[in-house]
Motif scaffolding. Structure first.
Motif, PDB file in Angstrom:
ATOM      1  N   HIS A 128       0.813  -1.216   0.000  1.00  0.00           N
ATOM      2  CA  HIS A 128       0.000   0.000   0.000  1.00  0.00           C
ATOM      3  C   HIS A 128       0.850   1.271   0.000  1.00  0.00           C
ATOM      4  CE1 HIS A 128      -3.320  -2.725   1.000  1.00  0.00           C
ATOM      5  NE2 HIS A 128      -4.093  -1.762   0.525  1.00  0.00           N
ATOM      6  N   ARG A 155     -11.671   1.122 -10.836  1.00  0.00           N
ATOM      7  CA  ARG A 155     -12.470   1.505  -9.663  1.00  0.00           C
ATOM      8  C   ARG A 155     -11.894   0.971  -8.349  1.00  0.00           C
ATOM      9  NH1 ARG A 155     -17.079   3.832 -11.567  1.00  0.00           N
ATOM     10  NH2 ARG A 155     -17.704   3.300 -13.699  1.00  0.00           N
ATOM     11  N   GLU A 156     -10.573   0.785  -8.335  1.00  0.00           N
ATOM     12  CA  GLU A 156      -9.904   0.391  -7.093  1.00  0.00           C
ATOM     13  C   GLU A 156      -9.748   1.595  -6.166  1.00  0.00           C
ATOM     14  OE1 GLU A 156      -6.219  -1.389  -8.267  1.00  0.00           O
ATOM     15  OE2 GLU A 156      -7.195  -2.700  -9.729  1.00  0.00           O
ATOM     16  N   VAL A 157      -9.720   2.795  -6.745  1.00  0.00           N
ATOM     17  CA  VAL A 157      -9.683   4.045  -5.990  1.00  0.00           C
ATOM     18  C   VAL A 157     -10.679   5.004  -6.620  1.00  0.00           C
ATOM     19  CG1 VAL A 157      -7.251   3.799  -5.281  1.00  0.00           C
ATOM     20  CG2 VAL A 157      -7.798   4.990  -7.416  1.00  0.00           C
ATOM     21  N   GLU A 158     -11.019   6.058  -5.883  1.00  0.00           N
ATOM     22  CA  GLU A 158     -11.986   7.033  -6.394  1.00  0.00           C
ATOM     23  C   GLU A 158     -11.313   8.244  -7.019  1.00  0.00           C
ATOM     24  OE1 GLU A 158     -14.613   8.050  -3.223  1.00  0.00           O
ATOM     25  OE2 GLU A 158     -15.447   6.011  -3.063  1.00  0.00           O
ATOM     26  N   ARG A 159     -10.031   8.429  -6.716  1.00  0.00           N
ATOM     27  CA  ARG A 159      -9.354   9.610  -7.260  1.00  0.00           C
ATOM     28  C   ARG A 159      -7.837   9.400  -7.262  1.00  0.00           C
ATOM     29  NH1 ARG A 159      -9.471  13.807  -2.161  1.00  0.00           N
ATOM     30  NH2 ARG A 159      -9.474  12.217  -0.533  1.00  0.00           N
ATOM     31  N   SER A 227      -8.260   9.595   1.611  1.00  0.00           N
ATOM     32  CA  SER A 227      -8.886   8.275   1.599  1.00  0.00           C
ATOM     33  C   SER A 227      -9.300   7.879   0.186  1.00  0.00           C
ATOM     34  CB  SER A 227     -10.126   8.263   2.500  1.00  0.00           C
ATOM     35  OG  SER A 227      -9.770   8.592   3.831  1.00  0.00           O
ATOM     36  N   ASP A 228      -9.324   6.557  -0.078  1.00  0.00           N
ATOM     37  CA  ASP A 228      -9.767   6.004  -1.365  1.00  0.00           C
ATOM     38  C   ASP A 228      -9.078   6.690  -2.540  1.00  0.00           C
ATOM     39  OD1 ASP A 228     -11.719   4.186  -0.245  1.00  0.00           O
ATOM     40  OD2 ASP A 228     -12.915   5.970   0.212  1.00  0.00           O
ATOM     41  N   ALA A 229      -7.775   6.907  -2.379  1.00  0.00           N
ATOM     42  CA  ALA A 229      -7.021   7.640  -3.402  1.00  0.00           C
ATOM     43  C   ALA A 229      -5.707   6.927  -3.717  1.00  0.00           C
ATOM     44  CB  ALA A 229      -6.734   9.062  -2.933  1.00  0.00           C
ATOM     45  N   GLY A 254      -8.318   2.739   2.252  1.00  0.00           N
ATOM     46  CA  GLY A 254      -8.530   2.508   0.825  1.00  0.00           C
ATOM     47  C   GLY A 254      -7.549   3.239  -0.068  1.00  0.00           C
ATOM     48  N   SER A 255      -6.470   3.763   0.499  1.00  0.00           N
ATOM     49  CA  SER A 255      -5.514   4.536  -0.299  1.00  0.00           C
ATOM     50  C   SER A 255      -4.220   3.778  -0.539  1.00  0.00           C
ATOM     51  CB  SER A 255      -5.191   5.867   0.390  1.00  0.00           C
ATOM     52  OG  SER A 255      -6.269   6.758   0.257  1.00  0.00           O
ATOM     53  N   ARG A 256      -3.536   4.214  -1.576  1.00  0.00           N
ATOM     54  CA  ARG A 256      -2.192   3.735  -1.872  1.00  0.00           C
ATOM     55  C   ARG A 256      -1.303   4.954  -2.049  1.00  0.00           C
ATOM     56  NH1 ARG A 256      -1.492  -1.543  -3.546  1.00  0.00           N
ATOM     57  NH2 ARG A 256      -3.410  -2.778  -3.514  1.00  0.00           N
TER      58      ARG A 256
END
Length: 322
Positions: A128, A155-159, A227-229, A254-256
């Protein structure tokens, strides 16, 4: 003792592609291996010592195989193939090229070109948080952007969030014209260029408008939770210890994060330790954090870039030893 080995070429088109413009591919094999190479009709011949002709013929055979699979053959690829052959790893060349990371908006596949790059991509898939350290031209930023684009499309991340420190290298920001956005824009230009190449200008602008892609100076990350990015910090060698800690602690669920930099090009004031150098020392060995070190062998720009990097590495070694 001199030996001679021959290889058959499938047809004239393959022969011309193998020879290259102005015979540069054959000349490169000669320069890198010491063997004498000649094309007579549809037969390649190699003359030299047993070791020279063995490596030269193995590399040529691999290049012909790549041509059959519609892969390109050039001087850089031949040089890298020779280095792999000397290490007994030539069979790994096709493994490297078979891994397509993403497709540009023009339909061009993005592939790893060296073992180091392949290890870097594997690290991004498995961890990650990933640090990539290496000289200019090793694909650190571009491959991170490709992985980020792929993650967004899947769609693994939102942005995607792209950032880099606006460190002054010889010029003061206050002396540059324009407002703050215009002042920092030149520092972020390489990130824009990579996104345009991967997504196309129109698609990139639409993603920016809906907030799916953000390009901003590192200072703008303070106080946020990302988050989610998929977050890429470029030119991280120019972060201070405080900036690096601030950035790393922005990571949300949810981020990398991918942190890239070249520790030979630090523009921080004298006496300031690079946050990238410190972070790699502090975080080494922690689970789910990958660290990839790329070298001159992973440079995929013009061949002179590799020569320049090697020369500076030799100079730095002599300086430390002397």
């Amino acid at each position: 003792m001199q030996e001679t080995i021959t290889l058959s070429v499938d047809d004239l088109g393959q022969a011309l592609a193998m020879v290259g413009p102005s015979d540069e591919n054959l000349r490169t094999i000669e320069q890198e291996t010491g063997a004498r190479v000649a094309l007579r009709g549809e037969t390649l011949s190699f003359e030299g010592t047993a070791e020279q002709v063995a490596i030269a013929s193995q590399v040529a055979d691999k290049m012909l195989d790549l041509l059959r699979k519609r892969e390109s053959v050039d001087k850089a690829r031949i040089r890298y193939a020779v280095s792999l052959a000397r290490e007994g790893q030539l069979d790994k060349l096709e493994e490297i090229l078979s891994d397509i990371i993403a497709i540009t908006y023009k339909g061009k596949p993005i592939q790893c070109k060296t073992l180091g790059q392949r290890q870097y991509v594997a690290s991004m898939r498995e961890n990650h948080m990933v640090f990539a350290i290496g000289p200019a031209g090793t694909g650190k930023t571009y491959l991170a952007m490709a992985m980020a684009t792929r993650a967004l499309k899947n769609r693994e991340v939102e942005r995607i969030i792209l950032t880099r420190p606006a460190v002054e290298a010889g010029e003061k920001l206050g002396f540059l014209p324009g407002d703050l956005a215009q002042k920092v824009d030149p520092y972020l230009r390489p990130l824009y260029d990579a996104m345009y190449d991967l997504l196309g200008t129109d698609a990139y602008q639409k993603l920016v408008e809906r907030g799916a892609v953000e390009v901003a100076p590192l200072a703008y990350m303070r106080g946020r939770t990302l988050s989610d990015a998929f977050v890429v910090l470029d030119e991280a060698q120019n972060t201070t210890s405080e900036q690096m800690k601030m950035f790393l602690t922005r990571m949300g669920f949810g981020s990398r994060m991918v942190i890239t930099g070249d520790v030979t090009q630090i523009d921080l004031p004298q006496g300031k330790r690079s946050g990238l150098v410190e972070a790699v020392d502090v975080l080494r060995g922690i689970n789910d954090i990958g660290i990839t070190i790329l070298s001159h062998r992973d440079v995929v720009r013009h061949e002179l870039v590799q020569a320049v990097v090697k020369a500076y590495e030799r100079h730095e070694r002599r300086r430390r030893e002397g």
